[in-house]
Write an enzyme that holds these catalytic residues in place. Structure first.
Site, mmCIF file in Angstrom:
data_model
loop_
_atom_site.group_PDB
_atom_site.id
_atom_site.type_symbol
_atom_site.label_atom_id
_atom_site.label_comp_id
_atom_site.label_asym_id
_atom_site.label_seq_id
_atom_site.Cartn_x
_atom_site.Cartn_y
_atom_site.Cartn_z
ATOM 1 N N VAL A 116 0.847 -1.194 0.000
ATOM 2 C CA VAL A 116 0.000 0.000 0.000
ATOM 3 C C VAL A 116 0.886 1.250 0.000
ATOM 4 C CG1 VAL A 116 -1.962 1.150 1.095
ATOM 5 C CG2 VAL A 116 -1.761 -1.328 1.257
ATOM 6 N N CYS A 117 1.281 1.702 1.156
ATOM 7 C CA CYS A 117 1.981 2.979 1.272
ATOM 8 C C CYS A 117 3.417 2.932 0.749
ATOM 9 C CB CYS A 117 1.938 3.470 2.714
ATOM 10 S SG CYS A 117 0.234 3.688 3.300
ATOM 11 N N VAL A 118 4.122 1.828 0.958
ATOM 12 C CA VAL A 118 5.489 1.729 0.443
ATOM 13 C C VAL A 118 5.455 1.688 -1.078
ATOM 14 C CG1 VAL A 118 7.576 0.298 0.353
ATOM 15 C CG2 VAL A 118 6.414 0.676 2.542
ATOM 16 N N THR A 121 4.224 5.185 -2.545
ATOM 17 C CA THR A 121 5.232 6.227 -2.364
ATOM 18 C C THR A 121 6.429 5.987 -3.266
ATOM 19 O OG1 THR A 121 4.478 6.667 -0.114
ATOM 20 C CG2 THR A 121 6.737 7.340 -0.665
#
Length: 173
Positions: A116-118, A121
């Site tokens: 998700v976030c890794v 980003t």
């Protein structure tokens, strides 16, 4: 602190270490990030913490104990903390502006949640023109209904090679 390189620590917050639903190899993750922080400080690189916020009643509700950055890797004076509300650390935050102001062109990514976030980003940083280094043994997640956490991490380390240099902790700095 002005440097061309910054360590981005994504969403390593107390709520992510709930014993009832443990993140895959959580203690190992914290140890790897501690090594990255020590090396980044020694090299004079910026350290930026990304802190995810969610709504009332969530484990990541702003101002609650679960929202805090994990104490074993907590920021010190001079470190930057950027709050976000989406998987993308750049979306509706001042991260890109701060990096530009500091002349940062290279990012080292570690943290949670791999898929998700890794992932988001990493791809966004690449799209913005940063040289991205994903630390393959310093990000983690949870098992899903279809894949084990270890499989998710391995898959993303392979896929994200299109957007980042995938390195291990020993070679990240």
């Amino acid at each position: 602190m002005t440097t061309h390189c910054a360590l981005l620590i994504i969403d390593v917050q107390v709520a992510m270490f709930d014993e009832a639903d443990p993140v895959y190899q959580g203690e190992r993750l914290l140890q790897k990030i501690q090594v990255l922080i020590a090396r980044a400080r020694e090299a004079g690189h910026s350290i930026i913490y990304i802190q995810h916020s969610e709504g009332a009643g969530s484990p990541l509700e702003r101002g609650t104990p679960g929202w805090d950055i994990h104490p074993s890797i907590a920021p010190i004076a001079g470190d930057l903390v950027i709050e976000k509300e989406t998987p993308d650390s750049f979306h509706k935050t001042n991260l890109h502006l701060k990096l530009q102001e500091d002349g940062v062109t290279e990012l080292i990514l570690a943290g949670m949640q791999t898929e998700v976030c890794v992932d988001t980003t990493c791809r966004r940083a690449f799209s913005l023109g940063y040289t991205v280094n994903l630390v393959q043994d310093a990000h983690s997640t949870w098992n899903s209904k279809t894949l084990q956490a270890e499989q998710i991490i391995a898959h993303h380390n392979t896929v994200l090679r299109l957007f980042a240099n995938v390195v291990d902790t020993e070679n990240a700095l």
